[in-house]
Motif scaffolding. Structure first.
Motif, PDB file in Angstrom:
ATOM      1  N   MET A   1      48.341  37.828  29.483  1.00 48.44           N
ATOM      2  CA  MET A   1      48.872  38.973  30.373  1.00 48.44           C
ATOM      3  C   MET A   1      50.317  39.036  29.793  1.00 48.44           C
ATOM      4  O   MET A   1      50.864  40.146  29.669  1.00 48.44           O
ATOM      5  CB  MET A   1      48.889  38.750  31.691  1.00 48.44           C
ATOM      6  CG  MET A   1      49.418  39.779  32.655  1.00 48.44           C
ATOM      7  SD  MET A   1      49.512  39.274  34.480  1.00 48.44           S
ATOM      8  CE  MET A   1      50.907  37.806  34.008  1.00 48.44           C
ATOM      9  N   ALA A   2      50.989  38.109  29.772  1.00 46.75           N
ATOM     10  CA  ALA A   2      52.556  38.378  29.448  1.00 46.75           C
ATOM     11  C   ALA A   2      52.662  38.712  28.075  1.00 46.75           C
ATOM     12  O   ALA A   2      53.460  39.671  27.962  1.00 46.75           O
ATOM     13  CB  ALA A   2      53.016  36.902  29.572  1.00 46.75           C
ATOM     14  N   ILE A 106      49.965  48.417  33.799  1.00 47.97           N
ATOM     15  CA  ILE A 106      50.777  47.140  33.827  1.00 47.97           C
ATOM     16  C   ILE A 106      50.915  46.936  35.424  1.00 47.97           C
ATOM     17  O   ILE A 106      51.015  45.701  35.724  1.00 47.97           O
ATOM     18  CB  ILE A 106      52.004  47.281  33.139  1.00 47.97           C
ATOM     19  CG1 ILE A 106      52.127  47.574  31.623  1.00 47.97           C
ATOM     20  CG2 ILE A 106      53.093  46.225  33.311  1.00 47.97           C
ATOM     21  CD1 ILE A 106      53.220  47.893  30.918  1.00 47.97           C
ATOM     22  N   ILE A 107      51.265  48.043  36.086  1.00 53.91           N
ATOM     23  CA  ILE A 107      51.292  47.563  37.570  1.00 53.91           C
ATOM     24  C   ILE A 107      50.285  47.266  38.203  1.00 53.91           C
ATOM     25  O   ILE A 107      50.161  46.390  38.925  1.00 53.91           O
ATOM     26  CB  ILE A 107      51.930  48.935  38.449  1.00 53.91           C
ATOM     27  CG1 ILE A 107      53.250  49.266  37.773  1.00 53.91           C
ATOM     28  CG2 ILE A 107      52.032  48.745  39.960  1.00 53.91           C
ATOM     29  CD1 ILE A 107      53.926  50.775  38.369  1.00 53.91           C
ATOM     30  N   ASN A 108      48.888  47.707  37.739  1.00 56.84           N
ATOM     31  CA  ASN A 108      47.864  47.388  38.316  1.00 56.84           C
ATOM     32  C   ASN A 108      47.684  45.801  37.834  1.00 56.84           C
ATOM     33  O   ASN A 108      47.083  45.044  38.796  1.00 56.84           O
ATOM     34  CB  ASN A 108      46.583  48.262  37.735  1.00 56.84           C
ATOM     35  CG  ASN A 108      46.391  49.555  38.747  1.00 56.84           C
ATOM     36  OD1 ASN A 108      46.859  49.688  39.984  1.00 56.84           O
ATOM     37  ND2 ASN A 108      45.829  50.657  38.212  1.00 56.84           N
ATOM     38  N   THR A 113      46.454  40.666  39.322  1.00 55.72           N
ATOM     39  CA  THR A 113      46.513  39.248  38.923  1.00 55.72           C
ATOM     40  C   THR A 113      47.271  38.257  39.854  1.00 55.72           C
ATOM     41  O   THR A 113      46.896  37.110  40.148  1.00 55.72           O
ATOM     42  CB  THR A 113      47.206  39.039  37.724  1.00 55.72           C
ATOM     43  OG1 THR A 113      46.452  39.973  36.720  1.00 55.72           O
ATOM     44  CG2 THR A 113      47.254  37.904  37.213  1.00 55.72           C
ATOM     45  N   PHE A 114      48.230  38.799  40.482  1.00 60.52           N
ATOM     46  CA  PHE A 114      49.402  37.834  41.304  1.00 60.52           C
ATOM     47  C   PHE A 114      48.992  38.211  42.936  1.00 60.52           C
ATOM     48  O   PHE A 114      48.856  39.338  43.476  1.00 60.52           O
ATOM     49  CB  PHE A 114      50.452  38.101  41.166  1.00 60.52           C
ATOM     50  CG  PHE A 114      51.132  37.734  39.837  1.00 60.52           C
ATOM     51  CD1 PHE A 114      51.076  36.365  39.500  1.00 60.52           C
ATOM     52  CD2 PHE A 114      51.574  38.633  38.861  1.00 60.52           C
ATOM     53  CE1 PHE A 114      51.619  35.837  38.176  1.00 60.52           C
ATOM     54  CE2 PHE A 114      52.005  38.063  37.436  1.00 60.52           C
ATOM     55  CZ  PHE A 114      51.765  36.747  37.435  1.00 60.52           C
ATOM     56  N   GLY A 232      58.312  33.846  39.792  1.00 61.61           N
ATOM     57  CA  GLY A 232      57.925  33.930  41.165  1.00 61.61           C
ATOM     58  C   GLY A 232      56.550  34.355  41.347  1.00 61.61           C
ATOM     59  O   GLY A 232      55.961  34.596  42.881  1.00 61.61           O
ATOM     60  N   GLY A 233      55.667  34.488  40.424  1.00 63.58           N
ATOM     61  CA  GLY A 233      54.294  34.994  40.607  1.00 63.58           C
ATOM     62  C   GLY A 233      53.461  33.943  41.358  1.00 63.58           C
ATOM     63  O   GLY A 233      53.486  32.712  40.956  1.00 63.58           O
TER      64      GLY A 233
END
Length: 235
Positions: A1-2, A106-108, A113-114, A232-233
Motif C-alpha cells: 500500500m505504501a 487513495i483516500i478509500n 485499511t486503517f 500513526g496508522g
C-alpha cells in the motif's frame, strides 16, 4: 500500500515552470494576478474534491502508475501549451479533475485499511491547509523574495523522484518514508517560491501559477497522509 501511494505522489511531482518573465509585472498587475490565481485555485480545489468524491463513491481502484504518469504529464504540458488562451482554463480543470480522481482511491484505501483512516485523512487535510495558508500568508505579507529557493526545489524534486522510484523497485519502506518527508519540505519551498514570484511580479501567468500551487498542495497532502499512516496508522 505504501509503495502504491508513494508512486501516486511521486509520479505527480511538479514539473517546475522554469520560464523567466522577460519583464516583471507592475504592482497593480501583480495584485491582479494574485487575485486571479487564488480565485482559480479555490475553484479547482473544489472541483478536484468533487471528482475525488465521485471516485470514492464508485469505489474506483487505484489507477496504474503508468496511467497516472501519462495522464498527469500529458495534461500538464497541455496546460502549459494553452496557458495564454481561454482553452488553458479548460485544460486546468481537466488536469485538476484528473488528479482529484486519482486521489479518491487513495483516500478509500486509507479509510478501509486503517481503523483510524478517517482521522488520518482529516489530519493530513488540516495540516495541509495550515501549512499552505501559513506559508502563502507569510510570503504575501512579508513580501520577501524567495526566488533563491528555485534551485533547491528543482534539484530536490528530481532527487526525490528518483529516490521514490528506487523505493518502489527495491521495496524500501524506510526510503519511501524519507521521500515523503522530502516532499513535505520541497512543496513548502515551492509554495513560498511561487507566492513570492507573484508578489514580485516575476510570475506573469495566473494559469501556471494556479497549477504550481495546486500540485504543491496535492503533493503536500499525499506526503503528509503517508507519513501519518506509517507513524500513526491503526491496523
Amino acid at each position: 500500500m505504501a509503495n502504491n501511494n508513494l508512486f501516486e505522489r511521486v509520479s505527480t511531482a511538479q514539473v517546475v515552470n522554469l520560464e523567466a518573465a522577460t519583464q516583471p509585472l507592475s504592482t497593480t498587475e501583480a495584485n491582479k494576478l494574485i487575485r486571479n490565481t487564488y480565485t482559480l485555485l479555490s475553484i479547482t480545489l473544489l472541483f478536484s474534491a468533487i471528482t475525488a468524491g465521485v471516485a470514492m463513491l464508485l469505489n474506483m481502484p487505484p489507477l496504474h502508475w503508468l496511467i497516472t504518469l501519462v495522464g498527469y504529464f500529458g495534461l500538464f504540458f497541455t496546460v502549459s501549451a494553452l496557458r495564454n488562451s481561454a482553452w488553458g482554463i479548460v485544460a486546468v480543470f481537466a488536469l485538476t479533475g484528473f488528479m482529484g480522481f486519482t486521489l479518491g482511491p487513495i483516500i478509500n484505501l486509507y479509510t478501509q485499511t486503517f481503523g483510524n483512516g478517517s482521522q488520518l485523512v482529516m489530519m493530513a487535510f488540516g495540516s495541509t491547509a495550515v501549512i499552505f495558508l501559513g506559508l502563502s500568508g507569510y510570503a504575501l505579507t512579508s513580501k520577501k523574495d524567495f526566488s533563491f529557493l528555485s534551485g533547491f526545489v528543482v534539484t530536490g524534486v528530481l532527487v526525490a523522484f528518483l529516490a521514490g522510484i528506487g523505493a518502489i523497485v527495491f521495496s524500501l519502506p524506510g526510503l519511501s518514508l524519507a521521500v515523503s518527508a522530502m516532499f513535505v519540505l520541497l512543496m513548502a519551498g515551492m509554495i513560498l517560491w511561487q507566492t513570492s514570484d507573484m508578489v514580485h511580479g516575476y510570475e506573469t501567468n495566473y494559469i501556471m501559477a494556479t497549477v504550481t500551487l495546486y500540485v504543491s498542495i496535492y503533493n503536500l497532502f499525499i506526503s503528509l497522509l503517508q507519513i501519518f499512516g506509517v507513524l500513526g496508522g491503526e491496523e
